[in-house]
Each structure stands twice: as structure tokens, then as C-alpha cells.
Design a protein around this motif. Structure first.
Motif, short mmCIF file in Angstrom:
data_model
loop_
_atom_site.label_atom_id
_atom_site.label_comp_id
_atom_site.label_asym_id
_atom_site.label_seq_id
_atom_site.Cartn_x
_atom_site.Cartn_y
_atom_site.Cartn_z
N TRP A 66 44.09 55.48 29.17
CA TRP A 66 45.43 54.92 28.99
C TRP A 66 45.97 54.26 30.26
O TRP A 66 47.10 53.82 30.29
CB TRP A 66 46.42 55.99 28.52
N ARG A 67 45.15 54.16 31.31
CA ARG A 67 45.67 53.61 32.56
C ARG A 67 44.78 52.51 33.16
O ARG A 67 45.11 51.96 34.22
CB ARG A 67 45.86 54.72 33.60
N SER A 68 43.66 52.18 32.53
CA SER A 68 42.78 51.14 33.06
C SER A 68 42.04 50.48 31.91
O SER A 68 42.16 50.88 30.75
CB SER A 68 41.78 51.74 34.06
N LEU A 95 49.67 49.52 30.20
CA LEU A 95 48.95 50.65 30.76
C LEU A 95 49.86 51.54 31.60
O LEU A 95 50.86 51.09 32.15
CB LEU A 95 47.77 50.16 31.61
N SER A 96 49.48 52.79 31.70
CA SER A 96 50.14 53.76 32.57
C SER A 96 49.73 53.47 34.03
O SER A 96 48.62 52.97 34.27
CB SER A 96 49.69 55.16 32.16
N PRO A 97 50.57 53.77 35.02
CA PRO A 97 51.84 54.49 34.93
C PRO A 97 53.07 53.61 34.68
O PRO A 97 54.17 54.14 34.53
CB PRO A 97 51.94 55.15 36.31
N GLN A 100 54.44 53.98 29.14
CA GLN A 100 54.06 55.26 28.56
C GLN A 100 53.53 55.08 27.15
O GLN A 100 53.49 53.98 26.60
CB GLN A 100 55.26 56.22 28.61
N SER A 187 48.50 62.70 36.13
CA SER A 187 48.12 61.46 35.46
C SER A 187 48.47 61.42 33.98
O SER A 187 49.14 60.49 33.51
CB SER A 187 46.61 61.23 35.64
N HIS A 188 48.03 62.42 33.22
CA HIS A 188 48.28 62.37 31.78
C HIS A 188 49.77 62.48 31.45
O HIS A 188 50.23 61.91 30.45
CB HIS A 188 47.51 63.49 31.07
N LYS A 190 52.14 61.19 33.26
CA LYS A 190 52.72 59.87 33.48
C LYS A 190 52.59 59.02 32.22
O LYS A 190 53.44 58.17 31.95
CB LYS A 190 52.01 59.18 34.65
N THR A 191 51.54 59.26 31.46
CA THR A 191 51.34 58.53 30.21
C THR A 191 52.12 59.15 29.07
O THR A 191 52.81 58.45 28.32
CB THR A 191 49.83 58.52 29.84
#
Length: 281
Positions: A66-68, A95-97, A100, A187-188, A190-191
Motif C-alpha cells: 500500500w506504499r510503493s 499511496l501511503s503515507p 490512507q 507503517s501499516h 499510517k495506511t
């Protein structure tokens, strides 16, 4: 050995090059500021040339926790599916951050809105749209296939007629996050935010119902433990609605190879997805 593998790859590439396709890149499906907060995002369309009739459509969502990740990495997938008479769309999403999970799901729904409205111009059938994804993309594909709420926010009906999940993460993100007990800001979170209500709202397992579109669910037997556990929980619940699910376990596959295998068009995973998409009414 390296020379031998190189020859094989060249032969495979040549075998997939006979059927002409068109590639339309960086088409904006969502303008900057959509719904007051979302960014501009694009998609790529891979379509066979000279199609005689409207073809089934596959919309693919990339993974990356979810971030890349980006749509550019999956051109091989679009080209190979298009050469098998499937109009294939590969999307980018927020994408995160910076964004969300709810924004990601809304963007995914918006991309499907664009596809339903425009895919006829590329030879696709808007009545046969399958959404697919790997890893985090599989989570988003499941979420929008099962929950209509994101389409309701766009004041449209869901155009999804099927879903193909490839080693999907996050099918029960609520259970995962409750048990991990992360500190705020990891990390998770932040999503998925620090709110357990959001974790449950974005976990497909809690919204299974009798009118879901058909699903092909694929998992690697040596994938990440969190995916193994989450998928097992999901399948137990899913079987209450679909007693004989289209569930494929590739026992020796790890997480990344579950996607890399689509480089090889004669492979069984490629055939599973191809046939599933083509059999959607």
C-alpha cells in the motif's frame, strides 16, 4: 545455464509478439482534487488490434504494501493478457503515507468508473469487467468487488463482474492489526489509521454476502505467514456463501514469484486467470 535461460526468454517473447496490440499510456482517470482530497492518477490500457467483437476486460491493481509500486512495472502482464484477447487496464492509485486506505479504495472505484464509461473505445466490453490485483492490490480488488460502498460514494453501480485475487494481503486486516498491536505511527497504521473501525471497514472478510461477483482466489503455499493466515480465515468465511470456491494453492510458490510467474504465458496461473476472465458472462 544463463545463456539457456536467455534463449528461452527470447523464444517466449517472440511467441507473444505475433498478435498486434495497442498500448495507451498515462490516461488520467482521476483529476487532482477529486472528492476534495484525491490526487491526479493515471492508467494504461493494453488492447488487441482489430478485435471483431467487444472483449472481456481485466483491471489490474499492483501490490507494494500500500506504499510503493507503479503501473509501469506490469506492462508485461498487460501485453500478455492483451495478446490473449483480453483488454487489460493497469492502474496507479494513491499511496501511503500521503494517503490512507479509504482514499485508495475510492481511487480504485473511480478507475473502474472510467473503465466502465470508456473501455468500449478500446474494444472492451463494459459488461464484463474483472478486477484483479497482487498483494495489496489483491486486497483493494477484493474490497471493491465485495463492498459497493465505494461506488455508492461515486453515485454509480459497481461494474465489477468478477475478481481474480493473486496472493492477496489484508483480507482480514482487522484481525491482523489487533494481534500485532503496533505502536501508533508504524507503517501499516499510517495506511489503515489508528482506528479499529477503519480496520474492520476495509477488511473484505466482514462484508461477504450472497450477491458477490465470482472470484478466483490464488495463493502461494510458501507466501508470507500473514497472508496464509488471513486467506485461511477468509476462505472459511467465504465457503459459507460459495461452498465450492475457485481456490488455487500453488504449494511451492512464494509471494513475489506468485506475480513473476505471469511472465510465462503457458504457465497454469496465466491460464487460470485468462480462462476465468473469458468465462465471465
Amino acid at each position: 545455464m544463463i545463456k539457456y535461460l536467455s534463449v528461452i526468454m527470447l523464444v517466449l517473447a517472440a511467441s507473444c509478439s505475433f498478435k498486434g496490440i495497442t498500448v495507451s499510456e498515462n490516461i488520467t482517470y482521476m483529476e487532482e482534487g477529486f472528492l476534495g482530497e484525491l490526487p491526479e492518477k493515471q492508467l494504461n490500457v493494453f488492447a488487441p488490434k482489430n478485435a471483431n467483437s467487444p472483449l472481456p476486460v481485466l483491471v489490474f491493481i499492483h501490490g507494494g504494501s500500500w506504499r510503493s509500486g507503479s503501473k509501469e512495472r506490469y506492462g508485461f502482464f498487460g501485453r500478455r493478457m492483451a495478446r490473449r484477447d483480453i483488454v487489460t487496464v493497469i492502474i496507479d492509485y494513491p499511496l501511503s503515507p500521503q494517503y490512507q486506505i479509504q482514499a485508495m479504495a475510492l481511487a480504485t472505484a473511480k478507475s473502474l468508473d472510467w473503465v466502465a464509461s470508456n473501455i468500449e473505445g478500446y474494444g472492451g466490453d463494459p459488461e464484463r469487467i474483472v478486477v484483479s490485483g497482487h498483494s495489496a492490490g489483491g486486497h483493494l480488488a477484493a474490497l471493491v468487488a465485495i463492498r459497493d460502498t465505494y461506488f455508492d460514494s461515486l453515485e454509480m453501480e459497481s461494474p465489477v463482474t468478477g475478481a481474480a485475487l493473486i496472493d492477496a494481503a489484508g483480507l482480514d486486516m482487522y484481525h491482523f492489526l489487533v494481534n500485532q498491536n503496533y505502536e501508533p505511527g508504524t507503517s501499516h497504521l499510517k495506511t489503515f489509521t489508528n482506528d479499529p473501525n477503519v480496520w474492520k471497514e476495509t477488511s473484505p472478510i466482514y462484508y461477504l454476502h450472497g450477491d458477490m461477483p465470482p472470484m478466483l482466489i490464488m495463493i502461494g503455499g510458501k507466501t508470507y505467514p500473514s497472508i496464509l493466515e488471513g486467506t485461511a480465515r477468509f476462505m472459511d468465511a467465504y465457503k459459507d456463501f460459495v461452498p465450492k470456491p475457485d481456490y488455487k494453492v500453488q504449494r511451492n510458490k512464494r509471494h513475489i514469484p506468485m506475480m513473476v510467474q505471469f511472465l510465462y504465458t503457458p504457465g497454469r496461473a496465466f491460464r487460470w486467470v485468462r480462462d476465468f476472465v473469458k468465462e465471465i458472462d
